[in-house]
Scaffold this motif. Structure first.
Motif, short mmCIF file in Angstrom:
data_model
loop_
_atom_site.label_atom_id
_atom_site.label_comp_id
_atom_site.label_asym_id
_atom_site.label_seq_id
_atom_site.Cartn_x
_atom_site.Cartn_y
_atom_site.Cartn_z
N UNK A 195 -4.12 -18.08 -15.29
CA UNK A 195 -4.12 -17.41 -16.58
C UNK A 195 -3.99 -18.49 -17.65
N UNK A 196 -4.42 -18.18 -18.87
CA UNK A 196 -4.30 -19.15 -19.97
C UNK A 196 -2.87 -19.65 -20.12
N UNK A 197 -1.92 -18.75 -20.02
CA UNK A 197 -0.51 -19.15 -20.17
C UNK A 197 -0.07 -20.07 -19.04
N UNK A 198 -0.56 -19.84 -17.83
CA UNK A 198 -0.22 -20.71 -16.71
C UNK A 198 -0.84 -22.10 -16.90
N UNK A 199 -2.08 -22.12 -17.39
CA UNK A 199 -2.75 -23.39 -17.66
C UNK A 199 -1.96 -24.18 -18.72
N UNK A 200 -1.51 -23.49 -19.77
CA UNK A 200 -0.69 -24.14 -20.80
C UNK A 200 0.60 -24.69 -20.19
N UNK A 201 1.21 -23.92 -19.30
CA UNK A 201 2.44 -24.34 -18.66
C UNK A 201 2.22 -25.57 -17.77
N UNK A 202 1.15 -25.56 -16.99
CA UNK A 202 0.86 -26.69 -16.11
C UNK A 202 0.61 -27.94 -16.94
N UNK A 203 -0.16 -27.79 -18.00
CA UNK A 203 -0.44 -28.95 -18.86
C UNK A 203 0.84 -29.44 -19.53
N UNK A 204 1.71 -28.53 -19.94
CA UNK A 204 2.99 -28.94 -20.53
C UNK A 204 3.79 -29.77 -19.51
N UNK A 250 7.41 -26.33 -19.59
CA UNK A 250 7.46 -27.37 -18.55
C UNK A 250 7.99 -26.78 -17.25
N UNK A 251 9.03 -25.98 -17.32
CA UNK A 251 9.64 -25.42 -16.11
C UNK A 251 8.67 -24.49 -15.39
N UNK A 252 7.99 -23.63 -16.15
CA UNK A 252 7.03 -22.72 -15.51
C UNK A 252 5.85 -23.50 -14.95
N UNK A 253 5.41 -24.55 -15.64
CA UNK A 253 4.32 -25.38 -15.15
C UNK A 253 4.67 -26.05 -13.84
#
Length: 116
Positions: free
Chosen positions: A91-100, A30-33
């Motif tokens: 990046x996939x990890x950034x997309x996961x973070x934004x969605x979180x 959540x924080x990175x998102x």
């Protein structure tokens, strides 16, 4: 009979590493998102409580409350171009973070409105 014990051991180690996903990456952070959104998206999206501006995109607090905006929806949305939105390749990890972040914001907004 010849054994390939070193090869078998190396294969098992490699397979165990591939299947391991640290918990923070599995569902996103959540924080990175929030940091990604603040860095790249807030230029065009209003903040909650801002005076409505037709030249700006709506605040995330409104976007997350739309009925069809599920985790799957946001994951797909972030993979596609949406003009006139600026195209950012996450990046996939950034997309996961934004969605979180968006899902946490959605839950928070639902809780505020009593709709958990």
């Amino acid at each position: 009979m010849r054994t390939n014990l070193p090869l078998i051991a190396a294969t098992l180690i490699a397979l165990s590493c591939v299947s391991y996903v640290p918990p923070v990456l599995a569902g996103g952070s959540v924080e990175r998102g929030k940091a990604v959104i603040e860095q790249w998206c807030r230029t065009c999206h209003q903040q909650a409580g801002d005076t409505p501006n037709p030249d700006m995109a709506p605040p995330y607090e409104q976007i997350v409350l739309r009925p069809d905006h599920t985790r799957a929806y946001f994951m797909q949305f972030l993979k596609e171009d949406h003009f006139p939105m600026t195209t950012y390749r996450l990046f996939d990890s950034e997309r996961e973070d934004v969605v979180a972040y968006l899902m946490a914001l959605q839950q928070s907004e639902l809780n505020k409105r009593g709709g958990n």
